[in-house]
Design a protein around this motif. Structure first.
Motif, PDB file in Angstrom:
ATOM      1  N   ASP A  35       0.814  -1.214   0.000  1.00 32.88           N
ATOM      2  CA  ASP A  35       0.000   0.000   0.000  1.00 32.88           C
ATOM      3  C   ASP A  35       0.849   1.267   0.000  1.00 32.88           C
ATOM      4  OD1 ASP A  35       1.046   0.044   2.562  1.00 32.88           O
ATOM      5  OD2 ASP A  35      -0.889   0.163   3.591  1.00 32.88           O
ATOM      6  N   TRP A  36       2.078   1.170  -0.514  1.00 29.04           N
ATOM      7  CA  TRP A  36       2.998   2.295  -0.408  1.00 29.04           C
ATOM      8  C   TRP A  36       3.629   2.686  -1.732  1.00 29.04           C
ATOM      9  CZ3 TRP A  36       8.711   1.598   0.363  1.00 29.04           C
ATOM     10  CH2 TRP A  36       9.359   2.825   0.556  1.00 29.04           C
ATOM     11  N   VAL A  37       4.340   1.744  -2.359  1.00 30.25           N
ATOM     12  CA  VAL A  37       5.072   2.044  -3.590  1.00 30.25           C
ATOM     13  C   VAL A  37       4.492   1.222  -4.743  1.00 30.25           C
ATOM     14  CG1 VAL A  37       6.853   0.315  -3.115  1.00 30.25           C
ATOM     15  CG2 VAL A  37       7.359   2.217  -4.651  1.00 30.25           C
ATOM     16  N   ALA A  38       4.448   1.827  -5.934  1.00 24.43           N
ATOM     17  CA  ALA A  38       3.711   1.241  -7.043  1.00 24.43           C
ATOM     18  C   ALA A  38       4.576   0.387  -7.962  1.00 24.43           C
ATOM     19  CB  ALA A  38       3.051   2.342  -7.872  1.00 24.43           C
ATOM     20  N   SER A  39       3.941  -0.630  -8.529  1.00 23.31           N
ATOM     21  CA  SER A  39       4.430  -1.359  -9.706  1.00 23.31           C
ATOM     22  C   SER A  39       3.219  -1.546 -10.602  1.00 23.31           C
ATOM     23  CB  SER A  39       5.001  -2.726  -9.333  1.00 23.31           C
ATOM     24  OG  SER A  39       6.110  -2.614  -8.490  1.00 23.31           O
ATOM     25  N   TYR A  40       3.417  -1.340 -11.901  1.00 27.73           N
ATOM     26  CA  TYR A  40       2.309  -1.450 -12.847  1.00 27.73           C
ATOM     27  C   TYR A  40       2.605  -2.504 -13.897  1.00 27.73           C
ATOM     28  CZ  TYR A  40       0.744   2.886 -10.724  1.00 27.73           C
ATOM     29  OH  TYR A  40       0.327   3.843  -9.821  1.00 27.73           O
ATOM     30  N   LEU A  41       1.649  -3.383 -14.110  1.00 35.13           N
ATOM     31  CA  LEU A  41       1.751  -4.451 -15.103  1.00 35.13           C
ATOM     32  C   LEU A  41       0.919  -4.065 -16.317  1.00 35.13           C
ATOM     33  CD1 LEU A  41       2.937  -7.420 -15.345  1.00 35.13           C
ATOM     34  CD2 LEU A  41       0.594  -8.165 -14.860  1.00 35.13           C
ATOM     35  N   ILE A  42       1.521  -4.168 -17.486  1.00 33.70           N
ATOM     36  CA  ILE A  42       0.837  -3.808 -18.733  1.00 33.70           C
ATOM     37  C   ILE A  42       0.858  -4.999 -19.668  1.00 33.70           C
ATOM     38  CG2 ILE A  42       0.797  -2.233 -20.701  1.00 33.70           C
ATOM     39  CD1 ILE A  42       2.837  -1.209 -17.705  1.00 33.70           C
ATOM     40  N   ASP A  43      -0.330  -5.400 -20.138  1.00 36.07           N
ATOM     41  CA  ASP A  43      -0.452  -6.466 -21.139  1.00 36.07           C
ATOM     42  C   ASP A  43      -0.334  -5.809 -22.500  1.00 36.07           C
ATOM     43  OD1 ASP A  43      -1.079  -8.518 -22.817  1.00 36.07           O
ATOM     44  OD2 ASP A  43      -3.035  -8.963 -21.935  1.00 36.07           O
ATOM     45  N   THR A  44       0.753  -6.068 -23.207  1.00 29.92           N
ATOM     46  CA  THR A  44       1.009  -5.410 -24.488  1.00 29.92           C
ATOM     47  C   THR A  44       0.452  -6.169 -25.681  1.00 29.92           C
ATOM     48  OG1 THR A  44       3.112  -6.502 -24.996  1.00 29.92           O
ATOM     49  CG2 THR A  44       3.184  -4.612 -23.485  1.00 29.92           C
ATOM     50  N   GLY A  45      -0.103  -7.349 -25.430  1.00 32.14           N
ATOM     51  CA  GLY A  45      -0.544  -8.191 -26.528  1.00 32.14           C
ATOM     52  C   GLY A  45       0.547  -9.121 -27.035  1.00 32.14           C
ATOM     53  N   ASP A  46       1.776  -8.838 -26.620  1.00 31.30           N
ATOM     54  CA  ASP A  46       2.915  -9.697 -26.977  1.00 31.30           C
ATOM     55  C   ASP A  46       3.851  -9.780 -25.783  1.00 31.30           C
ATOM     56  OD1 ASP A  46       4.701 -11.275 -28.345  1.00 31.30           O
ATOM     57  OD2 ASP A  46       5.698  -9.597 -29.354  1.00 31.30           O
ATOM     58  N   GLY A  47       3.305 -10.206 -24.678  1.00 30.44           N
ATOM     59  CA  GLY A  47       4.073 -10.264 -23.440  1.00 30.44           C
ATOM     60  C   GLY A  47       3.699  -9.130 -22.505  1.00 30.44           C
ATOM     61  N   SER A 224       3.580   7.041  -8.569  1.00 32.47           N
ATOM     62  CA  SER A 224       4.651   6.113  -8.217  1.00 32.47           C
ATOM     63  C   SER A 224       4.587   5.714  -6.749  1.00 32.47           C
ATOM     64  CB  SER A 224       6.020   6.716  -8.542  1.00 32.47           C
ATOM     65  OG  SER A 224       6.228   7.917  -7.835  1.00 32.47           O
ATOM     66  N   HIS A 225       3.870   6.501  -5.962  1.00 32.88           N
ATOM     67  CA  HIS A 225       3.559   6.156  -4.569  1.00 32.88           C
ATOM     68  C   HIS A 225       2.080   6.433  -4.336  1.00 32.88           C
ATOM     69  CE1 HIS A 225       7.437   5.269  -2.551  1.00 32.88           C
ATOM     70  NE2 HIS A 225       7.950   6.032  -3.498  1.00 32.88           N
ATOM     71  N   THR A 226       1.469   5.654  -3.475  1.00 30.75           N
ATOM     72  CA  THR A 226       0.019   5.742  -3.305  1.00 30.75           C
ATOM     73  C   THR A 226      -0.425   7.037  -2.648  1.00 30.75           C
ATOM     74  OG1 THR A 226       0.153   4.556  -1.196  1.00 30.75           O
ATOM     75  CG2 THR A 226      -0.236   3.247  -3.174  1.00 30.75           C
ATOM     76  N   ASN A 227       0.496   7.782  -2.023  1.00 31.96           N
ATOM     77  CA  ASN A 227       0.093   9.027  -1.377  1.00 31.96           C
ATOM     78  C   ASN A 227       0.093  10.214  -2.345  1.00 31.96           C
ATOM     79  OD1 ASN A 227       2.830   9.436  -1.743  1.00 31.96           O
ATOM     80  ND2 ASN A 227       3.290   9.869   0.405  1.00 31.96           N
ATOM     81  N   GLN A 228       0.395   9.977  -3.610  1.00 31.71           N
ATOM     82  CA  GLN A 228       0.468  11.065  -4.579  1.00 31.71           C
ATOM     83  C   GLN A 228      -0.866  11.333  -5.276  1.00 31.71           C
ATOM     84  OE1 GLN A 228       3.589   9.752  -7.168  1.00 31.71           O
ATOM     85  NE2 GLN A 228       5.194  10.043  -5.634  1.00 31.71           N
TER      86      GLN A 228
END
Length: 273
Positions: A35-47, A224-228
């Motif tokens: 609940d603090w620092v972000a990571s984002y996953l993106i499905d590009t259609g090719d991985g 990039s952080h949830t408090n932003q």
């Protein structure tokens, strides 16, 4: 949760602050698991592509979230790192070894990896060092599948801090997403610059970057952080037909708040000169 010098709240027991995957946009999820620092996953259609890895100690939560989405972590082909602080790169080496994904970083932050690993601010947490497979070039976006990631050097929080924007499409509609690579002020004091051997002009660079990014039109803000931005506050409102994160004003509110704080910091510096 415990406060540590030069870092915000760090969860020593990650399972106590576990956050399941959050759908931010079509093909994009918040997956860091904390609940603090972000990571984002993106499905590009090719991985899969991943923006930031969060900390090594919470990596198992990130992997669990990817599996909860019905995906295999081995599908990750590209990892984009915003800057070389432990809370954003702590899991990079382990993920690289697990998936074979290509790691990217801003070139000026190689100084942290090669010469001053103390500036990674690991604070006793695990951070395996690594060599990036590629360095950002703002004139050459990174494309994977259907997604093109545009990078913009935004030095300040670190010399190599890098911001991103990209478009996703769904059912004939297009949405622009963006993330500023590092908005913290904890590394922009005169004491820190003296300790790190870095130029105080990084504050001016930070302000210039903020003003540039404030001209962007962004549909969905990726903090990039949830408090932003109100990321966690809105997560329970997400449905198949409603996305509470679709709000172009969020980006300008965030940039405007940081611009005002940076201008105040520079004004204080001028008064002391």
């Amino acid at each position: 949760m415990k406060k540590v010098a030069n870092m915000e709240r760090v969860c020593r027991r990650p399972w106590d602050c576990y956050v399941p995957p959050i759908k931010m946009a079509p093909h994009v999820w918040y997956v860091s698991g904390n609940d603090w620092v972000a990571s984002y996953l993106i499905d590009t259609g090719d991985g899969l592509a991943l923006i930031d890895t969060a900390m090594h100690e919470s990596l198992y939560l990130l992997l669990e979230n990817i599996r909860k989405l019905g995906r295999d972590p081995h599908e990750i082909k590209t990892i984009l790192l915003s800057h070389a602080h432990n809370d954003h790169i702590g899991g990079a080496r382990a993920l690289k070894e697990l998936t074979g994904a290509k790691l990217y970083l801003g070139a000026p932050d190689l100084f942290f990896l090669h010469e001053r690993p103390d500036l990674i601010l690991s604070q006793g947490y695990t951070c395996g060092l690594f060599e990036p497979d590629g360095l950002y070039d703002d004139d050459h976006p990174i494309t994977l599948g259907d997604i093109t990631f545009h990078t913009v050097a935004t030095p300040g929080h670190t010399p190599g801090c890098t911001s991103f924007w990209f478009d996703v499409r769904d059912q004939g509609k297009s949405y622009r997403l963006a993330m500023h690579g590092g908005l913290g002020f904890n590394t922009m004091s005169d004491d820190y610059f003296a300790y790190a051997g870095l130029s105080p002009t990084l504050v001016d660079d930070f302000l210039a970057g903020l003003r540039k990014l404030d001209t962007w039109q962004v549909d969905i803000t990726l903090p990039s952080h949830t408090n932003q931005a109100p990321l966690l506050e809105l997560k329970d409102q997400v449905t198949e037909s409603y996305n509470p994160y679709l709000n172009p004003e969020t980006w300008h509110v965030l940039m405007g708040e940081r611009i005002a704080r940076t201008e105040a910091l520079l004004a204080q510096r001028r008064m002391k000169a």
